[in-house]
Design an enzyme around this catalytic site. Sequence first.
Site, mmCIF file in Angstrom:
data_model
loop_
_atom_site.group_PDB
_atom_site.id
_atom_site.type_symbol
_atom_site.label_atom_id
_atom_site.label_comp_id
_atom_site.label_asym_id
_atom_site.label_seq_id
_atom_site.Cartn_x
_atom_site.Cartn_y
_atom_site.Cartn_z
ATOM 1 N N LYS A 278 -15.631 -14.907 -17.947
ATOM 2 C CA LYS A 278 -16.020 -15.777 -16.844
ATOM 3 C C LYS A 278 -17.529 -15.961 -16.835
ATOM 4 O O LYS A 278 -18.262 -15.086 -17.306
ATOM 5 C CB LYS A 278 -15.609 -15.120 -15.507
ATOM 6 C CG LYS A 278 -14.134 -15.106 -15.222
ATOM 7 C CD LYS A 278 -13.859 -14.451 -13.865
ATOM 8 C CE LYS A 278 -12.365 -14.426 -13.552
ATOM 9 N NZ LYS A 278 -11.752 -15.754 -13.400
ATOM 10 N N ARG A 352 -0.802 -13.235 -14.262
ATOM 11 C CA ARG A 352 0.609 -13.560 -14.513
ATOM 12 C C ARG A 352 1.207 -12.620 -15.561
ATOM 13 O O ARG A 352 2.403 -12.342 -15.535
ATOM 14 C CB ARG A 352 0.725 -15.044 -14.914
ATOM 15 C CG ARG A 352 0.044 -15.389 -16.196
ATOM 16 C CD ARG A 352 -0.222 -16.888 -16.346
ATOM 17 N NE ARG A 352 -1.325 -17.353 -15.489
ATOM 18 C CZ ARG A 352 -1.716 -18.615 -15.390
ATOM 19 N NH1 ARG A 352 -1.097 -19.558 -16.071
ATOM 20 N NH2 ARG A 352 -2.717 -18.951 -14.614
#
Length: 500
Positions: A278, A352
């Site tokens: 990120k 996920r």
Amino acid sequence: MKISFAKPALPGTGTAVVAALAKGVLTPSAQKLDAKSGGAIKRAIRASRFEGNKGQSLNIIAPASTRLERIMVVGLGKGTDVTDLEMQKLGGTIYAGTRRIKSGKVAISVDPVSDANMTAAEMAAQIAFGARLRSYRFDKYRTKEKASDKPSLNALTIQCGRFADAKKAYASLGKIADGVFFTRDLVSEPANIIYPDTLAKQAKTLEKLGVKVEILGEAAMRRLGMGALLGVGQGSDRDSKMVVMQWNGAGTGKGKANAPIAFIGKGVTFDTGGISIKPSAGMEDMKWDMGGSGVVIGLMKALAGRKAKVNVVGVVGLVENMPSSKAQRPGDIVTSMSGQTIEVLNTDAEGRLVLADALWYCKERFKPKFMINLATLTGAIIVSLGSEHAGLFSNNDRLCERLSSAGEAVGELVWRLPMSDAYDKMINSDAADMKNIGGRGAGSITAAQFLKRFVGDTPWVHIDIAGVTWSKGDKPTVPKGGTAFGVRLLERLVADHYEG
Ligand code: BES
Ligand code: MN
Ligand code: ZN
């Protein structure tokens, strides 16, 4: 802050809080205090814009002919404005308005309100709950803060006729607040303090409430085939964990009727993005990427604390997503516990992967009545809904309706988004059974479609809490910081539909 309930009495010292209804009509306690203070309340109302509407308040400092430090007049509005939620907000607002008072003592007088749907005792309990929720503060690392800068309100007394009833009603609300505070603490802690092992140890403290807590380490998870979860944690020096919590408040007999309900949480204790790293600006927010697991742990605390008559399991997948020479690479293919293979095209779509194994494990082991997972799953849900609603995704209409009503009742709103085969197709992969990212659009939905591949036929809801887990500003019952959004929502769902 100590909260107590007592019979009505005119307070002689400290701060007195009394109420007015719409059009400035004083409640009986307000009238009495007005008389005792030489008409100070009526005069102050005439001199102000205060009309007794909900949300309004008026401060009268050192009213003559009393030894009070302050009178606070609060607006209740019309009888129909008097609801659980409004009383909680009122309690929060009173707390915020009086937390710095000198005497440290506040007494709130609560009178019955005609055409309200609740008794004065119920109002009192909800006001106490709201005040308690607002009083949360994460200040353990502010070692140089002066005592005079900390809140000084330390004794809140709420007076009403049947005060023993209020005390009883507050007993279980207080347990919910304990759960909320636990979640807020966990979410507020930085990632050098809370990581998979220490978060698991925090969950373990629920054993003293009668919750059964198991901790699975990496070896156990490898034996179970949890390649998706383990792949996320493999770049970190901190070992991944899975925590399984069980509260059997409804008896442990076998059979479908006793099947538990299940809550599953994403617990990424820090999300750097991994090799798909990120940008550095704002990355500190990713300490609260374990928010879903924090809610599940706090919820278990609330339910066990108030001895809820329900069988419930909580499963949280705990990992740290780090880049390193051991980290998973974009393009890696992992095999999940379900046997389905996943091409990891972006290591930042890690939540996920963690949930894929946690959901499958929970379904296989417990055959629950339903599974609800919470996750700070996508930035895209913040684009869609901001911080007003959490995103809801589900294969079950009835559960959605129940959650939506529970949300309105507690002030934690959810909004359902669509799912379909067309969205599901977007995560098909040429190299494996699926890939962990969709296309450019519908990022929150493709994330939900991914989870759906791991729940089988179990009634299931995914709540994307990325936009609501951390608040940038104060709200009446939620000070800025970790909100614990989800604890009150799910506690309410359980209380309304799954107990007794
Ligand atoms: N933890 C983030 C989602 C997030 C973003 C939570 C901002 C709270 C605030 C999640 O793991 C993530 O990185 N998601 C990616 C998915 C993308 C790579 C498909 C995102 O939303 O950008
Ligand atoms: Mn991520
Ligand atoms: Zn994440």
